[in-house]
Structures are given as structure tokens and as C-alpha cells.
Motif scaffolding. Structure first.
Motif, PDB file in Angstrom:
ATOM      1  N   THR A  94       2.901   1.379  -9.580  1.00 29.23           N
ATOM      2  CA  THR A  94       3.056  -0.281  -9.092  1.00 29.23           C
ATOM      3  C   THR A  94       2.496  -0.797  -8.160  1.00 29.23           C
ATOM      4  O   THR A  94       1.872  -1.384  -8.094  1.00 29.23           O
ATOM      5  CB  THR A  94       3.846  -0.709  -9.924  1.00 29.23           C
ATOM      6  N   GLU A 153       1.157   1.090  -5.964  1.00 29.51           N
ATOM      7  CA  GLU A 153      -0.435   1.547  -5.547  1.00 29.51           C
ATOM      8  C   GLU A 153      -1.201   0.002  -6.372  1.00 29.51           C
ATOM      9  O   GLU A 153      -2.672  -0.402  -6.053  1.00 29.51           O
ATOM     10  CB  GLU A 153      -0.322   3.277  -6.433  1.00 29.51           C
ATOM     11  N   LYS A 154      -1.040  -0.075  -7.250  1.00 28.51           N
ATOM     12  CA  LYS A 154      -1.850  -1.181  -8.426  1.00 28.51           C
ATOM     13  C   LYS A 154      -1.364  -2.171  -7.316  1.00 28.51           C
ATOM     14  O   LYS A 154      -2.871  -3.369  -7.389  1.00 28.51           O
ATOM     15  CB  LYS A 154      -1.040  -0.869  -9.711  1.00 28.51           C
ATOM     16  N   LEU A 155      -0.468  -3.175  -7.130  1.00 28.09           N
ATOM     17  CA  LEU A 155      -0.778  -4.064  -6.276  1.00 28.09           C
ATOM     18  C   LEU A 155      -1.877  -3.722  -4.909  1.00 28.09           C
ATOM     19  O   LEU A 155      -2.102  -4.775  -5.103  1.00 28.09           O
ATOM     20  CB  LEU A 155       0.726  -4.307  -6.062  1.00 28.09           C
ATOM     21  N   TYR A 156      -1.064  -2.498  -4.380  1.00 32.78           N
ATOM     22  CA  TYR A 156      -1.911  -2.315  -2.990  1.00 32.78           C
ATOM     23  C   TYR A 156      -3.541  -2.838  -3.634  1.00 32.78           C
ATOM     24  O   TYR A 156      -4.339  -3.232  -2.463  1.00 32.78           O
ATOM     25  CB  TYR A 156      -1.259  -1.412  -2.281  1.00 32.78           C
ATOM     26  N   HIS A 157      -3.678  -1.801  -4.596  1.00 36.60           N
ATOM     27  CA  HIS A 157      -5.592  -1.753  -4.719  1.00 36.60           C
ATOM     28  C   HIS A 157      -6.044  -3.062  -4.559  1.00 36.60           C
ATOM     29  O   HIS A 157      -7.407  -3.582  -4.685  1.00 36.60           O
ATOM     30  CB  HIS A 157      -5.491  -1.212  -6.270  1.00 36.60           C
ATOM     31  N   SER A 158      -6.029  -3.855  -5.811  1.00 41.02           N
ATOM     32  CA  SER A 158      -5.340  -5.584  -5.914  1.00 41.02           C
ATOM     33  C   SER A 158      -5.476  -6.001  -4.757  1.00 41.02           C
ATOM     34  O   SER A 158      -6.239  -7.301  -4.759  1.00 41.02           O
ATOM     35  CB  SER A 158      -4.730  -5.957  -6.961  1.00 41.02           C
ATOM     36  N   TYR A 159      -4.864  -6.186  -4.248  1.00 38.70           N
ATOM     37  CA  TYR A 159      -4.147  -7.658  -3.205  1.00 38.70           C
ATOM     38  C   TYR A 159      -4.270  -7.310  -1.354  1.00 38.70           C
ATOM     39  O   TYR A 159      -3.628  -7.829  -1.178  1.00 38.70           O
ATOM     40  CB  TYR A 159      -3.120  -8.031  -3.480  1.00 38.70           C
ATOM     41  N   GLY A 181      -0.070  -8.136  -1.400  1.00 37.73           N
ATOM     42  CA  GLY A 181       0.618  -7.026  -2.817  1.00 37.73           C
ATOM     43  C   GLY A 181       2.435  -6.807  -2.707  1.00 37.73           C
ATOM     44  O   GLY A 181       2.800  -6.512  -3.933  1.00 37.73           O
TER      45      GLY A 181
END
Length: 83
Positions: free
Chosen positions: A36, A38-44, A48
Motif C-alpha cells: 500500500t 509503495e502504491k501511494l508513493y508511486h501515485s502521489y 501520499g
């Protein structure tokens, strides 16, 4: 903290580790947590990873203007007798 989350993610990328290996290294019990982050860091980006408020917002007490200086209605003859 957001800084810790960023370090975990960057360590995983730098050393080409799996989620399980990274979780073991940093003693994180759930690999889904890292996924989670990692996904937030990629997106925002770093923003994030910042903590977000959770739950229902508190109810603010509003000043009711209807109750202030509300004129009282006059009682009828029957209501006066009942009192």
C-alpha cells in the motif's frame, strides 16, 4: 512516520527485495502494508505517505438562531385551564 515509509520503499527498490523480504528486514507484520505504501508513493509521491485523518468527522455545535428570542405564543383558554 512518512520518512520511515519512504526509507522502507527505497530500501526495497535499491536492493531488489520482495515484499516478504522487506517485511522481514523491517519487522513489519503485514506485507500488504508495504504494498500500500509503495502504491501511494508511486501515485502521489511523498505526500501520499503522510498520515490522513480517519473516521467520521466530529459534529460541530452550531448556534441555533431560531431558539434565541423566540416569541412565545399565547395560550388558549383551554391550555390555561390545563396548566
Amino acid at each position: 512516520t512518512p520518512i520511515f515509509k519512504q526509507k522502507v520503499i527505497e530500501y526495497k527498490w535499491l536492493h531488489h527485495l520482495s515484499l516478504n523480504q522487506t517485511a522481514d528486514k523491517f519487522s513489519i507484520p503485514n506485507t500488504g502494508t508495504i504494498y500500500t505504501w509503495e502504491k501511494l508513493y508511486h501515485s502521489y509521491g511523498f505526500s501520499g505517505l503522510l498520515c490522513k485523518k480517519r473516521g467520521r468527522p466530529s459534529m460541530k455545535k452550531s448556534k441555533s438562531k431560531n431558539k434565541v428570542n423566540k416569541p412565545k405564543k399565547e395560550l388558549s383558554y383551554v391550555e390555561k385551564l390545563e396548566q
